[in-house]
Design an enzyme around this catalytic site. Structure first.
Site, short mmCIF file in Angstrom:
data_model
loop_
_atom_site.label_atom_id
_atom_site.label_comp_id
_atom_site.label_asym_id
_atom_site.label_seq_id
_atom_site.Cartn_x
_atom_site.Cartn_y
_atom_site.Cartn_z
N ASP A 97 15.61 0.29 -6.56
CA ASP A 97 15.64 0.36 -5.10
C ASP A 97 16.34 -0.91 -4.61
O ASP A 97 15.94 -2.01 -4.97
CB ASP A 97 14.20 0.41 -4.56
CG ASP A 97 14.09 1.31 -3.35
OD1 ASP A 97 14.86 1.12 -2.41
OD2 ASP A 97 13.21 2.20 -3.34
N ASP A 198 18.13 1.20 0.40
CA ASP A 198 17.13 1.23 1.46
C ASP A 198 17.70 0.88 2.83
O ASP A 198 18.49 -0.07 2.97
CB ASP A 198 16.06 0.18 1.10
CG ASP A 198 14.87 0.20 2.03
OD1 ASP A 198 14.08 1.15 1.93
OD2 ASP A 198 14.73 -0.72 2.84
N GLU A 255 19.87 5.71 1.76
CA GLU A 255 18.89 6.12 2.77
C GLU A 255 19.59 5.96 4.12
O GLU A 255 19.55 4.90 4.74
CB GLU A 255 17.62 5.25 2.70
CG GLU A 255 16.52 5.86 3.57
CD GLU A 255 15.42 4.89 3.97
OE1 GLU A 255 14.35 5.36 4.38
OE2 GLU A 255 15.61 3.67 3.89
N HIS A 326 8.01 8.49 -0.51
CA HIS A 326 6.92 7.53 -0.26
C HIS A 326 6.75 7.19 1.21
O HIS A 326 5.85 6.43 1.56
CB HIS A 326 7.20 6.26 -1.07
CG HIS A 326 8.40 5.53 -0.55
ND1 HIS A 326 9.68 6.07 -0.63
CD2 HIS A 326 8.53 4.35 0.09
CE1 HIS A 326 10.53 5.23 -0.06
NE2 HIS A 326 9.87 4.19 0.39
N ASP A 327 7.64 7.68 2.07
CA ASP A 327 7.54 7.41 3.51
C ASP A 327 7.06 8.63 4.29
O ASP A 327 7.07 8.61 5.53
CB ASP A 327 8.92 7.04 4.08
CG ASP A 327 9.39 5.67 3.64
OD1 ASP A 327 8.54 4.83 3.30
OD2 ASP A 327 10.61 5.45 3.65
#
Ligand code: TEU
Ligand code: CA
Length: 555
Positions: A97, A198, A255, A326-327
């Site tokens: 990440d 990210d 993302e 995960h969000d």
């Protein structure tokens, strides 16, 4: 760059909750190694590992204090190297990440910037003298102003898009960019195959800082204004690619939110900044600025949204398709109407998203059908974003009960409960005391039981992956064009993937009631079925509730 990744399956690991190898209650890198055979067996090729770097964990590791070291709870850099070797041995790839919009306030750069805002490190961040006033009225993602007093140096303010302990890095500064490229290169040299990138749209600010029209009583404006108004992010992204990813033929997934329609090709076209980016279309359905205004997703919205994404990207590039991460809350709890949740509907949703054109990404636990967690009290919640949602709802006048209900329903913590490996104590996740509550449904939903049950959600995922990766069908599932069918029929989700001289039809009866359909052509055979049987007579097909099939047609 080659597209070596386009037939691969990605699996996201959120390390804290994946598998604990040493009994301290926290998942770790050795724990991942222990489960590599499980993932290989499932058919996974690429693991996206959420942050394992040194971090004070204000935002669960998305606040990095040292990009080149590993948080001791997860292990050591030697453990990372070991993981990389063990993955290579199994023909698997690791992507890390890449969190470079911001770092942690404990990063040495920020500490030095606080000591002396006029030093070179001061220019790694957005720091302004306080006497000039607050530069903008922007509200950050986790609530409150993006501006805060510089710790230890209250004559200055600094900018943070997320938590105040996540100061934004100043991408306008070429020295900062060089540091980041160096770090990326360091990881690629070590053997990682690429990155999930990210919050990348936030690296470009709408400069000079200025106010926007307020959208709440706090007098502030959403940070989305900044992302939408900023111009020129492409220069940074093209440079980053050239200086790093390109040299290693790395795989990258961005993302990306709020990109401009006309720039899609620049992002994931043939020569794009990234290999792919997530399709957040479905994730955004029914969302509003505040959680108490969210609305539930209907199958109709879901179909419309995934089909729109497919059409939009048709001639541009490949999206990475997801139902959760995960969000987000768990996909099965979001895209399947309440009351319809069962193994068959879970498999239906799985097949519907999995065979869309693009790269399928599975989030840990999704493959066993993990559901939202029935949180009872705010004390069970860890996530900063959920706590902010709760406070915002309270301020808006909701009762404690109502505020908790909406914050918990959409909480990121739903996806962050430990992986359910078995019906043993702590779901087999740890022999110690887990850092976070386990979803009480682990007795019914766990990997060990599903590995032994050929009708399980897990084994269905296995079958889907085998089919998707079958070289005989590459022209269809990897390359094939998407074309909708029965678009106006409610609660039917159906589309073609068109190969060479043949095509498949994915057909899902996305409702509890059974239904009969007359197909345009008589299918040649059934490649996948989420039930044991099928009623097919020529081109008449009868599907039970949530029955979902993939039919092959040849000309
Ligand atoms: O998320 C970026 C992002 O846009 C989030 O703010 C999203 O809107 C939020 O999760 C809703 O609650 C990335 C990571 O995926 C997330 O986990 C981090 O918290 C965030 O960046 C900051 O690094
Ligand atoms: Ca551990």
């Amino acid at each position: 760059m080659s597209q070596w990744w386009k037939d691969k399956i990605i699996y996201q690991i959120w390390p804290k909750s994946f598998n604990d190898s040493n009994g301290d209650g926290i998942g770790d890198i050795q724990g991942i190694v222990e489960r590599l055979d499980y993932l290989k067996e499932l058919g996974v090729d690429i693991i996206w590992l959420s942050p394992v770097y040194a971090s004070p964990f204000v935002d669960q590791g998305y606040d990095i204090s040292d990009y080149q070291s590993i948080h001791p709870a997860f292990g050591t850099i030697q453990d990372m190297d070991y993981l990389l070797r063990e993955m290579e041995r199994r023909d698997m790839y690791l992507i890390m990440d890449l969190v470079v919009n911001h770092c942690s306030d404990e990063h040495i750069w920020f500490k030095k910037a606080c000591q002396n805002p006029l030093s070179v490190y001061g220019k790694y961040f957005y720091i302004v003298p306080k006497k000039d006033g607050i530069p903008s009225n922007v509200r950050g993602y986790f609530g409150g102003s993006v501006w805060d007093e510089l710790p230890g140096n209250p004559d200055y303010l600094y900018y943070h898009s997320f938590h105040k302990r996540q100061p934004d890095l100043n991408w306008e500064n070429p020295f900062l960019r060089k540091e980041i490229y160096y770090m990326i290169d360091w990881w690629l040299k070590r053997g990682v195959a690429g990155f999930r990138i990210d919050a990348i749209m936030n690296i470009k600010k709408d400069l000079p800082f200025h106010n926007y029209e307020a959208d709440r009583e706090d007098g502030m404006a959403s940070i989305v204004n900044v992302v939408q108004a900023s111009e020129g992010i492409g220069e940074f992204l093209a440079e980053m690619k050239k200086e790093t990813f390109e040299k290693y033929d790395a795989f990258t997934v961005g993302e990306v939110f709020h990109e401009k329609e006309s720039e899609l090709g620049d992002f994931i076209g043939t020569d794009g900044y990234f290999s792919t980016m997530f399709d957040f279309g479905p994730e955004l359905i029914g969302k509003a600025d505040v959680c108490y205004e969210y609305t539930e997703v209907t199958p109709k919205d879901y179909k419309k949204t995934i089909f729109a994404s497919q059409k939009r990207m048709e001639s541009i590039g490949l999206l990475a398709n997801i139902i959760e991460n995960h969000d987000e809350m768990r996909g099965v709890s979001r895209y399947i109407p309440e009351g319809d949740l069962c193994d068959t509907s879970k498999k239906a949703l799985a097949a519907v998203y999995f065979f869309l054109k693009g790269i399928p990404v599975i989030y840990q636990g999704q493959e066993i059908g993990m559901e939202n967690c029935p949180f009872q009290d705010l004390s069970e919640i860890e996530d900063v974003s959920t706590i902010n949602d709760y406070e915002v709802a309270l301020e808006a006048g909701l009762s404690e009960e109502e505020a908790f209900r909406c914050a918990a329903r959409y909480s990121r913590d739903n996806a962050r409960t430990p992986m359910q490996w078995s019906d043993d104590i702590n779901a087999g996740f740890t022999s110690g005391s887990p850092w976070f509550g386990i979803n009480p449904d682990y007795k019914q939903i766990n990997a060990r039981e599903q590995l032994a049950d050929e009708h399980s959600v897990l084994q269905f995922y296995q079958k889907m992956i085998q089919l998707r990766k079958d070289p005989d069908y590459e022209d269809i599932f990897v390359e094939g064009k998407f074309e909708p069918l029965y678009e106006d029929v409610d609660n039917v989700i159906a589309y073609y993937r068109i190969g060479e001289g043949r095509r498949v039809l994915l057909l899902s009866n996305y409702q509890r009631k059974e239904r009969e359909l007359v197909l345009p052509v008589k299918p040649e055979c059934i490649l996948l079925n989420n039930m044991d049987h099928i009623t097919l007579d020529g081109n008449r097909i009868r599907l039970e509730g949530y029955q979902t099939v993939i039919l092959l047609e040849t000309n």
